[in-house]
Design a protein around this motif. Structure first.
Motif, PDB file in Angstrom:
ATOM      1  N   SER B  29       0.822  -1.217   0.000  1.00  0.00           N
ATOM      2  CA  SER B  29       0.000   0.000   0.000  1.00  0.00           C
ATOM      3  C   SER B  29       0.857   1.269   0.000  1.00  0.00           C
ATOM      4  O   SER B  29       0.450   2.302  -0.527  1.00  0.00           O
ATOM      5  N   GLN B  30       2.047   1.185   0.576  1.00  0.00           N
ATOM      6  CA  GLN B  30       2.946   2.352   0.557  1.00  0.00           C
ATOM      7  C   GLN B  30       3.364   2.694  -0.866  1.00  0.00           C
ATOM      8  O   GLN B  30       3.400   3.853  -1.261  1.00  0.00           O
ATOM      9  N   LEU B  31       3.679   1.648  -1.636  1.00  0.00           N
ATOM     10  CA  LEU B  31       4.061   1.871  -3.028  1.00  0.00           C
ATOM     11  C   LEU B  31       2.868   2.389  -3.821  1.00  0.00           C
ATOM     12  O   LEU B  31       2.988   3.302  -4.642  1.00  0.00           O
ATOM     13  N   GLU B  32       1.716   1.833  -3.529  1.00  0.00           N
ATOM     14  CA  GLU B  32       0.495   2.259  -4.209  1.00  0.00           C
ATOM     15  C   GLU B  32       0.233   3.745  -3.964  1.00  0.00           C
ATOM     16  O   GLU B  32      -0.068   4.493  -4.894  1.00  0.00           O
ATOM     17  N   ASN B  33       0.374   4.165  -2.714  1.00  0.00           N
ATOM     18  CA  ASN B  33       0.151   5.575  -2.385  1.00  0.00           C
ATOM     19  C   ASN B  33       1.130   6.491  -3.105  1.00  0.00           C
ATOM     20  O   ASN B  33       0.751   7.557  -3.601  1.00  0.00           O
ATOM     21  N   SER B  34       2.389   6.053  -3.168  1.00  0.00           N
ATOM     22  CA  SER B  34       3.401   6.879  -3.836  1.00  0.00           C
ATOM     23  C   SER B  34       3.112   7.009  -5.329  1.00  0.00           C
ATOM     24  O   SER B  34       3.232   8.100  -5.901  1.00  0.00           O
ATOM     25  N   LEU B  35       2.743   5.899  -5.962  1.00  0.00           N
ATOM     26  CA  LEU B  35       2.454   5.940  -7.395  1.00  0.00           C
ATOM     27  C   LEU B  35       1.216   6.795  -7.681  1.00  0.00           C
ATOM     28  O   LEU B  35       1.199   7.603  -8.606  1.00  0.00           O
ATOM     29  N   LYS B  36       0.186   6.589  -6.859  1.00  0.00           N
ATOM     30  CA  LYS B  36      -1.057   7.356  -7.012  1.00  0.00           C
ATOM     31  C   LYS B  36      -0.791   8.847  -6.930  1.00  0.00           C
ATOM     32  O   LYS B  36      -1.319   9.633  -7.709  1.00  0.00           O
TER      33      LYS B  36
END
Lengths: 140, 119
Positions: B29-36
């Motif tokens: 989810s951390q990577l997801e937040n950064s990409l988003k």
């Protein structure tokens, strides 16, 4: 060749918080069994995928539930079982994932079961009463 | 829990996410937040430097699967670089190398973006 065998088990809450602990538990024993680093990596990933599937699909992220993890080995092979009491997984639904298609549809997931089969020599699912078991085996 | 970290920096007009540690269903989810966040800010030329990434599970791959179309449809790409062999092997098992631009070095990704090359 010796017939001696050893078994170990842990019980963990069904939460992704415990993923690294579960991976470390199996990797430690796989190393002690004498597997090469690549085999240890394969087992670590297969168990991660199986445990993650239980959390998400069998227990639908209910962290009050728990997963029993048992492993054992004899001179020829190393096996790991994960046991849960959630929704059973039907392996007949399994097919090789088409990642290109998933990307087009912006879908993620659905690749863990395939990975487990690629990484391990044998994978069996069974349900007895309320207990589901996935048992994964790797030969020496 | 081993730390998973993301460091964000810019190389000219490109955005680099440096991943370190273990990327699994807990940390994805951390990577997801950064990409988003990058995509929401109209940043579509993204380089993910995996030099210090020690481990990846399919939940981590799933994040790349979910966002690559968005970024490409906006004229950008997510290019992956500096993977160790262990991490590359997981991408390879699922056929990612034919679908994603996976490069040896971050500078290769910069150069390809400069030359407007895509996969």
């Amino acid at each position: 060749m010796s017939n001696s065998s050893s078994t170990y088990s842990i019980s963990v809450q069904a939460s992704t918080e415990h993923l690294s602990e579960v991976r470390d538990f199996v990797a430690k024993h796989a190393s002690e069994f004498g597997f090469a680093p690549q085999d240890v990596d394969d087992i670590r990933l297969a168990v991660d995928e199986a445990y993650t599937n239980i959390i998400k699909h069998a227990y639908k992220n209910d962290r009050q539930k728990s997963v029993d993890i048992e492993l054992g080995y004899n001179s020829q092979k190393f096996w790991i079982s994960l046991l849960d009491t959630g929704d059973a997984f039907d392996p007949s639904n399994y097919s090789k994932p088409d990642v290109r298609q998933k990307i087009k549809e912006k879908k993620r997931g659905g690749v863990g079961v395939y990975l487990i089969r690629k990484l391990m020599d044998d994978v069996e699912y069974q349900t007895k009463g309320s207990v589901n078991e996935i048992r994964m085996t790797k030969k020496r | 829990m081993k730390n998973f970290k993301i460091n964000h920096r810019e190389v000219r007009s490109y955005d680099v996410l440096e991943l370190s540690g273990e990327l699994d269903a807990h940390t994805a989810s951390q990577l997801e937040n950064s990409l988003k966040k990058l995509i929401d800010n109209e940043k579509h030329h993204i380089i993910v430097n995996c030099e210090d990434l020690d481990y990846i599970a399919s939940a981590g791959l799933g994040v790349f699967m979910a966002y690559i179309e968005d970024v490409r449809s906006l004229g950008g790409d997510i290019k992956l670089t500096n993977m160790n062999p262990k991490v590359y092997n997981v991408f390879d098992l699922l056929g990612f190398p034919t679908l994603y631009d996976i490069l040896e070095e971050e500078s290769d990704a910069v150069e390809k973006f400069d030359n407007n090359e895509s996969k």
